[in-house]
Design an enzyme around this catalytic site. Sequence first.
Site: not given
Ligand code: NAD
Length: 491
Positions: A156, A253, A287, A465
């Site tokens: 995002n 995060e 998020c 962060e």
């Molecule tokens: P996601 O969990 O599907 O993927 C996040 C990242 O992790 C990607 O780069 C993905 O390739 C990688 N990944 C997936 N499975 C993995 C594994 N088993 N081991 C290591 N890496 C792995 O999330 P998304 O769809 O990319 O993003 C949306 C989510 O992120 C939402 O839940 C949102 O709330 C969260 N988010 C949190 C913050 C924060 O700062 N707290 C900020 C932005 C997004």
Amino acid sequence: MASTAAPAELQLYIDGAFRPAADGRTFVDTDPATGAPLSRVHAAGPDDVDAAVAAARRALPGWAATPAAERGRILQRAADLLRARNADIARLEVLDTGKPIAEAEAVDVLSGADCLSYFAGVAATLHGQHVDLPPTAFAYTRREPLGVCVGIGAWNYPIQIACWKAAPALACGNTMVFKPSELTPLTAATLAEVFTEAGLPPGVFNVVQGARATGEALARHPDVDKISITGSVPTGKAVMADAAGTLKHVTMELGGKSPLVVFADADLDNAASGALLANFYTQGEICSNGTRVFVQRAVFDAFVARLLPRVEAMRIGDPLDPETDVGSLISQAHRSTVESYIAAGRAAGATLLCGGDRPTDPALAGGAFLRPAIFADCTDDMPIVREEIFGPVMCLLPFDDEAEVVRRANATPFGLAAGLFTRDLARGHRVAAALQAGICWINTYNITPIEVPFGGVKQSGIGRENGLAAIEHYTQLKTVYVELGDVDAPY
Ligand code: NAD
């Protein structure tokens, strides 16, 4: 350097240069707003992950020994380059994410640059502590880097997330291997090029591309010291389990389902602005969004009357059009997920006040567009109220008194953010203290200046962060005890 078009082919960035994936595997990065292919991206396999970690390990002693002020100067030059190229990089970010260009130019790249500038300034202020131990001893602490850090990003805010992880890591003398989301691979590579141009030595910041398997290889890698991930709660749990194999440090995060509370004494126009910021920026793909909007019953109808016309006036359209307020969701698959939540909300008896459907403009047919949705008549047990949707779906929930709303707001496994609107100063601070969240806004929402810590409690995260708090998560303390007198052994 950053051009206004996505590169036809995007390789991995290891040891200061682009290189192809060892086994030649690639995947296609697409523009979510049109469905058109943007780039053929090299997918890092185990050999590439090993090579990136080895490059980061080799670069570590030299970078850790570089005077902190010099590390800061390099980060500052990188910040200046990002700012100078804001328009080009913002455009790339729009192609990759589908978010409106007005947002990307105002926030995404510049907030990344702000982060680099902030930690550039912090670098030379890092210090240990002296502890006097009379009569003949003293101790001191050294704040040392953790070593090779891995950053894994969500889709995002791709370049902002890369900067939020790289800046404190590098300022503290660590090296990094960063993996952006497979859905948004472009601007992390741009950041790597910018770092090299700013004078960062080869191997200090590397970018590997790929999906879950690449992330797993990084999280399990025995020569990685720390992993910081931005992603969903289930992914965070998987990464933490993998990281446990070698007891890596972790920063998590993760997702949220944050509450925004509007008390009857609030300025309702400001509260409506807050609810919009809390739900529909970046098509709701944020998020920290306050998607459970609790409104005190006495002002419920007045609040909705202020909110609805403003949502209905939001312009959905081509993300590259500066007039666009709402762009495309990240993918067709994600839009389907959001739509299934909207269907579940209706089936459960919630009333859809606006949006939730696809725009009829044929020019948008190839993208993953969805009009911002607001539900009334929600109850706390509905899936749309309990689960993170990560799309433009706001749930309105009436409440009667403060104790009730605090209890309901906290009744969730998430704890990323919270917000409240009131003119009562005492209540504002009292409720902020009672809400279980890593960040709480009083009379605004979703403002995240680099100076203040950001992160979650409960299942929304571990660590912080931004702000000086981030330093704690990219350094470790060594205690040195010094004896100036004789050693008195009992044997
Ligand atoms: P996601 O969990 O599907 O993927 C996040 C990242 O992790 C990607 O780069 C993905 O390739 C990688 N990944 C997936 N499975 C993995 C594994 N088993 N081991 C290591 N890496 C792995 O999330 P998304 O769809 O990319 O993003 C949306 C989510 O992120 C939402 O839940 C949102 O709330 C969260 N988010 C949190 C913050 C924060 O700062 N707290 C900020 C932005 C997004």
